[in-house]
Design an enzyme around this catalytic site. Structure first.
Site, mmCIF file in Angstrom:
data_model
loop_
_atom_site.group_PDB
_atom_site.id
_atom_site.type_symbol
_atom_site.label_atom_id
_atom_site.label_comp_id
_atom_site.label_asym_id
_atom_site.label_seq_id
_atom_site.Cartn_x
_atom_site.Cartn_y
_atom_site.Cartn_z
ATOM 1 N N VAL A 69 11.554 1.957 -5.000
ATOM 2 C CA VAL A 69 12.418 0.970 -4.273
ATOM 3 C C VAL A 69 13.163 1.585 -5.811
ATOM 4 O O VAL A 69 14.540 1.756 -5.842
ATOM 5 C CB VAL A 69 12.231 -0.660 -5.073
ATOM 6 C CG1 VAL A 69 13.232 -1.282 -4.522
ATOM 7 C CG2 VAL A 69 11.522 -0.714 -3.393
ATOM 8 N N ARG B 187 13.704 3.454 -8.265
ATOM 9 C CA ARG B 187 14.993 4.970 -8.370
ATOM 10 C C ARG B 187 15.098 5.473 -7.366
ATOM 11 O O ARG B 187 16.951 5.871 -7.552
ATOM 12 C CB ARG B 187 13.276 5.992 -8.395
ATOM 13 C CG ARG B 187 12.836 5.830 -9.567
ATOM 14 C CD ARG B 187 12.858 7.327 -10.850
ATOM 15 N NE ARG B 187 12.391 6.786 -12.261
ATOM 16 C CZ ARG B 187 11.268 7.038 -13.119
ATOM 17 N NH1 ARG B 187 10.549 8.245 -12.280
ATOM 18 N NH2 ARG B 187 10.506 6.997 -13.858
ATOM 19 N N MET C 18 -14.225 -5.098 2.362
ATOM 20 C CA MET C 18 -13.486 -6.064 2.334
ATOM 21 C C MET C 18 -12.632 -6.384 4.155
ATOM 22 O O MET C 18 -13.144 -5.331 4.508
ATOM 23 C CB MET C 18 -12.356 -5.996 1.443
ATOM 24 C CG MET C 18 -12.789 -7.207 0.269
ATOM 25 S SD MET C 18 -11.902 -6.427 -1.436
ATOM 26 C CE MET C 18 -12.350 -8.350 -1.968
ATOM 27 N N GLN D 287 -12.463 -3.124 -4.334
ATOM 28 C CA GLN D 287 -12.042 -1.792 -3.037
ATOM 29 C C GLN D 287 -11.042 -2.139 -3.150
ATOM 30 O O GLN D 287 -9.706 -1.653 -2.139
ATOM 31 C CB GLN D 287 -12.328 -2.282 -1.712
ATOM 32 C CG GLN D 287 -13.911 -2.682 -1.751
ATOM 33 C CD GLN D 287 -14.411 -2.902 -0.314
ATOM 34 O OE1 GLN D 287 -14.381 -3.065 0.246
ATOM 35 N NE2 GLN D 287 -15.026 -4.297 -0.984
ATOM 36 N N ASP E 205 -6.038 -4.328 3.906
ATOM 37 C CA ASP E 205 -7.062 -4.654 5.208
ATOM 38 C C ASP E 205 -6.484 -4.128 6.134
ATOM 39 O O ASP E 205 -7.414 -3.775 7.516
ATOM 40 C CB ASP E 205 -6.677 -6.142 5.215
ATOM 41 C CG ASP E 205 -7.337 -6.723 3.760
ATOM 42 O OD1 ASP E 205 -8.386 -6.233 3.544
ATOM 43 O OD2 ASP E 205 -6.796 -8.029 3.328
HETATM 44 O O1 F6P Z 1 -6.110 -9.071 1.481
HETATM 45 C C1 F6P Z 1 -7.042 -8.348 0.877
HETATM 46 C C2 F6P Z 1 -8.013 -8.693 0.324
HETATM 47 O O2 F6P Z 1 -8.841 -7.986 -0.931
HETATM 48 C C3 F6P Z 1 -8.943 -9.133 1.529
HETATM 49 O O3 F6P Z 1 -9.809 -8.207 1.759
HETATM 50 C C4 F6P Z 1 -9.853 -10.064 1.072
HETATM 51 O O4 F6P Z 1 -10.580 -11.191 2.144
HETATM 52 C C5 F6P Z 1 -8.839 -10.877 0.125
HETATM 53 O O5 F6P Z 1 -7.915 -10.281 -0.007
HETATM 54 C C6 F6P Z 1 -10.051 -11.196 -1.884
HETATM 55 O O6 F6P Z 1 -8.650 -12.672 -2.234
HETATM 56 P P1 F6P Z 1 -9.124 -12.877 -3.285
HETATM 57 O O7 F6P Z 1 -8.700 -11.633 -4.377
HETATM 58 O O8 F6P Z 1 -8.227 -14.092 -3.445
HETATM 59 O O9 F6P Z 1 -10.889 -13.331 -3.968
#
Ligand code: F6P
Length: 326
Positions: A26, A28, A173, A258, A131
């Site tokens: 964004v 650059r 997640m 993750q 996600d």
């Molecule tokens: O949306 C990304 C995410 O990592 C989800 O996979 C997970 O449910 C949520 O955020 C976790 O949120 P926090 O970092 O607020 O615990």
């Protein structure tokens, strides 16, 4: 063309690997087009509080390989209120910012959509979340890296699972969706994958495990998406463990590893393309749209659709996982 002279950029919601690559693109691209760029720290919260920082080309040097976000991020309740959005608008006016790129997930776009119904300053979105559930794009930034992180961890667990004849439940997640679970499950040869899109799966899981026992499987890896309706990996493990005393049962929640780490090549390139496309969209007088990736082409999707439409998982992949795990 010509209305946009100064753009703002922010990251909002959960961070995702590749957000820095998108910020860099964004900044650059804006500079290439002789625009001023200002970074807004801590997402919408920073927009309301006035956390602004001018960005130059060197401000984004050596960040393409870094996880997290140099602009920091936050989830912000105040932007959901009229008063909060008014403050944000006043701050943007004061800074002479006349276009904003927001990098985040559906909550980020929902806020941007309302803002663009109320105020004339255009917002354009870049999908950044591990996600991958956002409608209108095949991939969100961070998903590929999160998958690779998950499979490295699951492979390690497989080694110890098979050394001890264990039944492992591994929670990944993915919020309310099974995208991470399905692909990481296939990639690791999981014996079963439990996703939020299918309810009440522990019964069918028992049958599957019995079948595996008959075939003398020495270890079992069950991938459970965190949003599963039975309460996650630990609860499901409790429901089935008494029926499978031959295996010792263990539960691992992969959690926030993750979300971190150096972005994959795919995420870096996608983030670079999307960041560039977002600035181009602003220069083309677009507003209230997300840039996405469809069949490897950059597309634009109205926030209205990106936020409201349900994106289904790939059921063929789930079926494939079932066939290959026998
Ligand atoms: O949306 C990304 C995410 O990592 C989800 O996979 C997970 O449910 C949520 O955020 C976790 O949120 P926090 O970092 O607020 O615990």
């Amino acid at each position: 063309m010509g209305k946009i002279k100064h753009i703002g950029v922010l990251t909002s919601g959960g961070d995702a690997p590749g957000m820095n690559a998108a910020i860099r693109a964004v900044v650059r691209t804006a500079i290439y087009n002789d625009l001023e760029v200002t970074g807004i720290r801590q997402g919408y919260q920073g927009l309301i509080k006035g956390f602004f920082k001018p960005l130059k080309s060197h401000s984004v040097s050596e960040i393409i390989q870094r996880g997290g976000t140099i602009l920091k991020t936050a989830r912000c309740e105040e932007f959901k209120t009229e008063a909060g959005r008014r403050k944000a608008y006043d701050n943007l006016k004061e800074q002479n910012i006349n276009g904003v790129v927001v990098i985040g997930g559906d909550g980020t776009f929902a806020g941007a959509r309302i803002f663009n119904e109320e105020y004339e300053i255009p917002f354009v979105g870049v999908p950044g979340t591990i996600d991958n559930y956002i409608f209108g794009t095949d991939r969100t930034i961070g998903y590929d890296t999160a998958l690779n992180t998950a499979i490295q961890a699951i492979d390690k667990i497989r080694d110890t699972a098979s050394a001890h004849n264990r039944l492992f439940f591994i929670e990944v997640m993915g919020a309310e969706a099974g995208f991470i679970a399905i692909r990481s499950g296939i990639a690791c040869g999981a014996e079963a994958i439990l996703i939020p899109e299918i309810k009440d799966q522990s019964k069918s899981l028992k049958k599957q495990l019995e079948e595996g026992k008959r075939r003398k499987k020495s270890s079992n890896i069950i991938i459970v998406a965190e949003g599963d309706d039975e309460g996650g990996a630990a609860k499901i493990a409790n429901k089935v463990k008494d029926d499978f005393k031959d295996y010792s049962v263990r539960v691992t929640v992969l959690g926030h590893i993750q979300r971190g780490g150096s972005p994959s090549a795919f995420d870096r390139v996608t983030a670079s393309r999307m960041g560039y496309a977002a600035v181009e969209a602003l220069l083309d007088d677009q507003k209230s749209v997300m840039v996405g990736l469809k069949n490897n082409e950059i597309v634009q999707v109205p926030f209205r659709k990106a936020v409201k439409t349900y994106k289904d998982v790939n059921w063929e992949l789930l079926e494939l996982a079932g066939i290959l795990s026998v």
